[in-house]
Design an enzyme around this catalytic site. Sequence first.
Site, PDB file in Angstrom:
ATOM      1  N   HIS A   1      16.401  76.808  92.237  1.00 47.17           N
ATOM      2  CA  HIS A   1      17.132  76.412  93.446  1.00 47.17           C
ATOM      3  C   HIS A   1      16.634  75.078  93.989  1.00 47.17           C
ATOM      4  CE1 HIS A   1      13.607  77.994  95.631  1.00 47.17           C
ATOM      5  NE2 HIS A   1      14.049  77.321  96.686  1.00 47.17           N
TER       6      HIS A   1
ATOM      7  N   GLU B   1       4.705  80.683  98.783  1.00 40.48           N
ATOM      8  CA  GLU B   1       5.711  79.871  98.107  1.00 40.48           C
ATOM      9  C   GLU B   1       6.084  78.789  99.108  1.00 40.48           C
ATOM     10  OE1 GLU B   1       8.501  77.976  97.772  1.00 40.48           O
ATOM     11  OE2 GLU B   1       9.957  79.608  97.694  1.00 40.48           O
TER      12      GLU B   1
ATOM     13  N   GLU C   1      10.250  69.483 103.804  1.00 39.38           N
ATOM     14  CA  GLU C   1      10.303  70.755 104.535  1.00 39.38           C
ATOM     15  C   GLU C   1       9.393  71.808 103.902  1.00 39.38           C
ATOM     16  OE1 GLU C   1      14.266  72.082 105.230  1.00 39.38           O
ATOM     17  OE2 GLU C   1      14.495  70.723 106.911  1.00 39.38           O
TER      18      GLU C   1
END
Length: 382
Positions: free
Chosen positions: A322, A173, A182
């Site tokens: 998220h 992931e 990032e």
Amino acid sequence: MGRRKNNNNNNDMNNNNHLRFQDADEVIQDAAESSNLDDQSMCEPEQSEPSFLDSDDKTSADYYFDSYSHFGIHEEMLKDTVRTKTYQNVIYQNRFLFKDKVVLDVGAGTGILSLFCAKAGAAHVYAVECSDMADMAKQIVETNGYSNVVTVLKGKIEEIELPVEKVDIIISEWMGYFLLFENMLNSVLYARDKWLVEGGVVLPDKASLHLTAIEDADYKEDKIEFWNNVYGFDMSCIKKQAIMEPLVDTVDQNQIATNCQLLKTMDISKMSPGDASFTAPFKLIAERDDYIHALVAYFDVTFTKCHKLMGFSTGPRSRATHWKQTVLYLEDILTICQGEAIVGSMTVAQNKKNPRDVDIMVKYSLNGRRCNVSRVQYYKMR
């Protein structure tokens, strides 16, 4: 990189974009809320304060990895049921991919994906995690009785050595905000080139970045125009910096004023690291008369090696994740009429000093009945 104020937008609505997957709820009945695969549309969590390393010796990469030592980040990701249940369903519903196979989990975190793979019948799983969460992952694996199947290796994927020459599957992931901020994509590609057997599987194997445009007068006023008058003082010099900082938030789908444009599709099984830097054209056609205050980017992820196509979207018309969406405010307020188009291009590149950061350049123009503008804007995701 900014974050918008929390809101209570509920985005569990269907959209009219391009993909349709089987919902995770249809197969695993005990899932409370899982994937957003009802939704046809298809950026890594925010860093906490670093704590474990000596500050004098830290590089930007150290701060990145150390932030993943904090359990709060992993709690947020695990509670993202769109994310976690999709991976679980991909693994459990496609056991034929994992049965008796050797799996490499890149950026394993708590080890949840490794445990899914072990439960699905993998012969062995190597879970590589650079942060101190690796120590917790080892305990989690042992507590759940999978020490004979899952081996946790602490270190950077580029520096560790596996006890096997090749693996059959690489799972990760790796996605970040805006897909590429990032992210761990380069680490996944490194692992693929070094350890994946010929004909092996990378999961997920496709990722795509999309763009749309929104009306967002209220929040732009609060975020950008705020600097014009701060307790009676002119701080407008900060506006230029504020507008260069993309914002991460859940966008209300009712704010969308144009079509959604595919910018880039990446095939993780074949691409090279340099492919993550690109320039892509876009043409956003107004679906109604409105004002445009910002562009919004989001990404889709797909697992094409499954028995049935599976994946999820982080788009504003899909169930919230998220990753939310990435909002890029425009210097201009565009007055656009239905059928008119914002035409331009977006250039995305890794920052030269820190490749986990992203530099974005947007060129756009509108030649409409009420508005004519042409501009170049730069954004920095830090």
